[in-house]
Design a protein around this motif. Structure first.
Motif, PDB file in Angstrom:
ATOM      1  N   THR A   1      34.946 -50.399 -43.231  1.00 49.53           N
ATOM      2  CA  THR A   1      34.033 -49.344 -43.707  1.00 49.53           C
ATOM      3  C   THR A   1      34.842 -48.117 -44.090  1.00 49.53           C
ATOM      4  OG1 THR A   1      32.383 -50.089 -42.099  1.00 49.53           O
ATOM      5  CG2 THR A   1      32.016 -47.946 -43.099  1.00 49.53           C
TER       6      THR A   1
ATOM      7  N   ALA B   1      24.681 -40.834 -46.068  1.00 48.47           N
ATOM      8  CA  ALA B   1      23.972 -42.080 -46.334  1.00 48.47           C
ATOM      9  C   ALA B   1      24.948 -43.081 -46.940  1.00 48.47           C
ATOM     10  CB  ALA B   1      22.839 -41.820 -47.325  1.00 48.47           C
ATOM     11  N   PRO B   2      24.558 -44.371 -46.983  1.00 46.20           N
ATOM     12  CA  PRO B   2      25.395 -45.329 -47.704  1.00 46.20           C
ATOM     13  C   PRO B   2      25.581 -44.879 -49.161  1.00 46.20           C
ATOM     14  CG  PRO B   2      23.726 -46.476 -46.416  1.00 46.20           C
ATOM     15  CD  PRO B   2      23.402 -45.007 -46.333  1.00 46.20           C
TER      16      PRO B   2
ATOM     17  N   VAL C   1      30.224 -45.164 -46.706  1.00 46.02           N
ATOM     18  CA  VAL C   1      29.234 -44.182 -46.233  1.00 46.02           C
ATOM     19  C   VAL C   1      29.659 -42.808 -46.733  1.00 46.02           C
ATOM     20  CG1 VAL C   1      28.284 -43.020 -44.192  1.00 46.02           C
ATOM     21  CG2 VAL C   1      28.717 -45.472 -44.134  1.00 46.02           C
TER      22      VAL C   1
ATOM     23  N   THR D   1      25.853 -34.492 -38.548  1.00 42.45           N
ATOM     24  CA  THR D   1      26.405 -35.426 -39.548  1.00 42.45           C
ATOM     25  C   THR D   1      27.255 -36.484 -38.871  1.00 42.45           C
ATOM     26  OG1 THR D   1      26.362 -33.814 -41.336  1.00 42.45           O
ATOM     27  CG2 THR D   1      27.989 -35.578 -41.522  1.00 42.45           C
TER      28      THR D   1
ATOM     29  N   ARG E   1      25.131 -39.017 -37.214  1.00 46.44           N
ATOM     30  CA  ARG E   1      24.439 -39.866 -38.199  1.00 46.44           C
ATOM     31  C   ARG E   1      25.402 -40.902 -38.787  1.00 46.44           C
ATOM     32  NH1 ARG E   1      20.893 -35.699 -40.926  1.00 46.44           N
ATOM     33  NH2 ARG E   1      19.644 -35.851 -39.034  1.00 46.44           N
ATOM     34  N   VAL E   2      26.633 -40.479 -39.058  1.00 43.82           N
ATOM     35  CA  VAL E   2      27.625 -41.423 -39.600  1.00 43.82           C
ATOM     36  C   VAL E   2      27.940 -42.492 -38.555  1.00 43.82           C
ATOM     37  CG1 VAL E   2      30.008 -41.682 -40.400  1.00 43.82           C
ATOM     38  CG2 VAL E   2      28.605 -39.794 -41.233  1.00 43.82           C
TER      39      VAL E   2
ATOM     40  N   LEU F   1      25.275 -45.010 -38.697  1.00 36.15           N
ATOM     41  CA  LEU F   1      25.365 -45.843 -39.902  1.00 36.15           C
ATOM     42  C   LEU F   1      26.497 -46.856 -39.795  1.00 36.15           C
ATOM     43  CD1 LEU F   1      24.806 -43.098 -42.621  1.00 36.15           C
ATOM     44  CD2 LEU F   1      23.412 -45.158 -42.345  1.00 36.15           C
ATOM     45  N   VAL F   2      27.652 -46.398 -39.307  1.00 29.60           N
ATOM     46  CA  VAL F   2      28.802 -47.299 -39.189  1.00 29.60           C
ATOM     47  C   VAL F   2      28.524 -48.346 -38.114  1.00 29.60           C
ATOM     48  CG1 VAL F   2      31.245 -47.455 -38.537  1.00 29.60           C
ATOM     49  CG2 VAL F   2      30.460 -45.613 -40.049  1.00 29.60           C
TER      50      VAL F   2
ATOM     51  N   ALA G   1      25.684 -49.476 -37.227  1.00 30.16           N
ATOM     52  CA  ALA G   1      24.662 -50.429 -37.663  1.00 30.16           C
ATOM     53  C   ALA G   1      25.224 -51.390 -38.697  1.00 30.16           C
ATOM     54  CB  ALA G   1      23.482 -49.665 -38.240  1.00 30.16           C
TER      55      ALA G   1
ATOM     56  N   VAL H   1      27.339 -50.930 -42.391  1.00 35.65           N
ATOM     57  CA  VAL H   1      26.921 -50.477 -43.715  1.00 35.65           C
ATOM     58  C   VAL H   1      26.741 -51.715 -44.590  1.00 35.65           C
ATOM     59  CG1 VAL H   1      27.549 -49.004 -45.634  1.00 35.65           C
ATOM     60  CG2 VAL H   1      28.391 -48.518 -43.360  1.00 35.65           C
TER      61      VAL H   1
END
Ligand SMILES: Cc1cc2nc3c(=O)[nH]c(=O)nc-3n(C[C@H](O)[C@H](O)[C@H](O)COP(=O)(O)OP(=O)(O)OC[C@H]3O[C@@H](n4cnc5c(N)ncnc54)[C@H](O)[C@@H]3O)c2cc1C
Length: 302
Positions: free
Chosen positions: A153, A263-264, A272, A288, A291-292, A295-296, A298, A300
Motif C-alpha cells: 500500500t 480516501a482511496p 490511499v 487523518t 483514518r489512514v 483504511l490501510v 481494512a 485498500v
C-alpha cells in the motif's frame, strides 16, 4: 528494489504522523521525502485553534475538535517514542476587536518542525522525490530517481505537490516571520479584520508572527509580505523589538472545496490519499492518521 508493507510518499506534517501511527500499529513503514523547498510544515505556526480559525459550524468542526482532543496524548506519545520535545502548550488568547479577550479551553500550540522531526525518528526515511506510482497485482511500484520500491500500500501525502498524481490539489502560499527573541508572549490571535486574523506565538526558535495567504507557488519571501508581517508584530507584540531572524514561506495544500482528501485514490488502486489540509494540517493530523490507519488496516482496494 526493496519490498515494503506501506510506503508513505511525503514526510511532512501529515505523512510523518501517518507513518508514526502506522508504525505504532505494527506496520512495516518506509517514508520517502523529496525535501521540497516550500514544504508547509517548515513554515507552519503550530496553532491548534478551531475557534481562532472560525471552524464552528463548518464541515471541518468535528475533525478539528477531535484533533484538539487527541493532541495532548499524541504529543506525549511522540515525545516518548522519539525522545524529542514537540513543545505542545495549552492556551490561545483571542483578542476581540471590541477590546477584551476570549479563550477556548483545550486550544493549544506546538512546534511543527519538531513534530515532524520527532515522528520521522520513529520510522525509516529516505530522501527521494517520487515521480511515478504504478499499481500492479498485489501492490504498487514507487519510482524515484533515487530508486524503485514495491509496497503493498502507498499513502500519498505529498502536500501541495500531490496534484502531480492526478488529484485536485494546489498551493496557497503563506509567509511568516520568526523574530529572534526569547520573549514569552504565549499564543495570541489578533482581532478579526477581514480574512483570517494575524497571530503571534512564542516558540523554541523565537517569536513567530503569521501569516499571509495567497494562491501562489512562489517559495521566496517578498518585501510586501514582510512589511505587513512587521506591522502585525508591532500591533500584537510591541514589546518584541528584536530583528527578524527568518522569513518563512510555505505552500499550503488546498482542494477546490477546502476539505482534505483522505480516501482511496480514485484512479490508482493500492494508493490511499492524505492531502489537501490547507491551513489546518497540524490540527487535523491526528484524525487523518487514524483514518489512514483504518483504511490501510481494512486493505485498500487493489
Ligand atoms: C505560513 C503557514 C502557517 C501555518 N500555520 C498552521 C497552524 O498554525 N496550524 C495548522 O494546523 N496548520 C498550519 N499550517 C498548515 C500546515 O502547515 C499544512 O496543512 C500541513 O503542513 C500540510 O501537511 P502535508 O504533510 O500535507 O504537507 P507538507 O507539510 O507541505 O509536507 C509535504 C511533504 O511532501 C514532500 N514531497 C512533496 N512532493 C514529493 C514527492 N514527489 N516525493 C516525495 N516527497 C514529496 C515534501 O518534501 C514535504 O516534506 C500553516 C501553513 C503555512 C504555510
Amino acid at each position: 528494489m526493496t519490498a515494503r508493507e506501506v510506503i508513505v510518499v511525503g514526510g511532512g506534517l501529515i505523512g510523518s504522523l501517518v507513518a508514526f501511527t502506522l508504525r505504532r500499529a505494527g506496520a512495516d513503514v518506509l517514508v520517502l521525502d523529496a525535501g521540497r523547498r516550500g514544504a508547509a510544515w517548515r513554515a507552519a505556526g503550530g496553532l491548534l485553534t478551531p475557534d481562532g480559525e472560525r471552524l464552528r459550524g463548518t464541515p471541518l468542526e468535528p475533525d478539528a475538535l477531535a484533533g484538539l482532543r487527541h493532541w495532548p496524548g499524541l504529543a506525549r506519545d511522540l515525545e516518548t517514542a522519539s525522545g524529542q520535545p514537540v513543545f505542545f502548550r495549552e492556551g490561545v488568547r483571542r483578542l476581540k476587536a471590541s477590546g477584551g479577550e476570549a479563550c477556548t479551553p483545550g486550544e493549544a500550540s506546538l512546534h511543527p518542525p519538531s513534530v515532524v522531526r520527532a515522528a520521522r525518528q520513529t520510522v525509516q526515511v529516505v530522501a527521494a522525490q517520487v515521480v511515478g506510482l504504478d499499481p500492479v497485482r498485489g501492490g504498487v511500484w514507487v519510482r524515484a530517481a533515487a530508486g524503485e520500491w514495491h509496497a503493498q500500500t502507498v499513502v500519498l501525502a505529498a502536500g501541495a505537490w500531490s496534484g502531480a498524481f492526478g488529484l485536485p490539489v494546489t498551493a496557497v502560499q503563506g509567509q511568516a516571520l520568526l523574530l529572534d527573541s526569547p520573549a514569552e508572549v504565549g499564543a495570541l490571535y489578533g482581532p478579526l479584520t477581514r480574512g483570517f486574523p494575524p497571530y503571534a506565538l512564542s516558540r523554541p526558535d523565537g517569536v513567530y508572527v503569521g501569516a499571509t495567504s495567497r494562491p501562489s507557488w512562489a517559495t521566496t519571501p517578498d518585501p510586501h509580505a514582510t512589511r505587513w508581517l512587521l506591522g502585525v508584530a508591532r500591533q500584537l507584540v510591541p514589546e518584541v523589538k528584536t530583528p527578524v531572524q527568518t522569513r518563512l514561506v510555505g505552500l499550503r495544500p488546498v482542494t477546490p472545496d477546502g476539505l482534505p482528501l483522505v480516501a482511496p485514490h480514485p484512479g490508482l488502486p493500492g494508493v490511499v490519499v492524505a492531502a489537501g489540509h490547507g491551513r489546518h494540517g497540524a490540527l487535523l493530523a491526528p484524525v487523518t492518521a487514524a483514518r489512514v490507519l483504518a483504511l490501510v488496516g481494512a486493505g485498500v482496494p487493489a
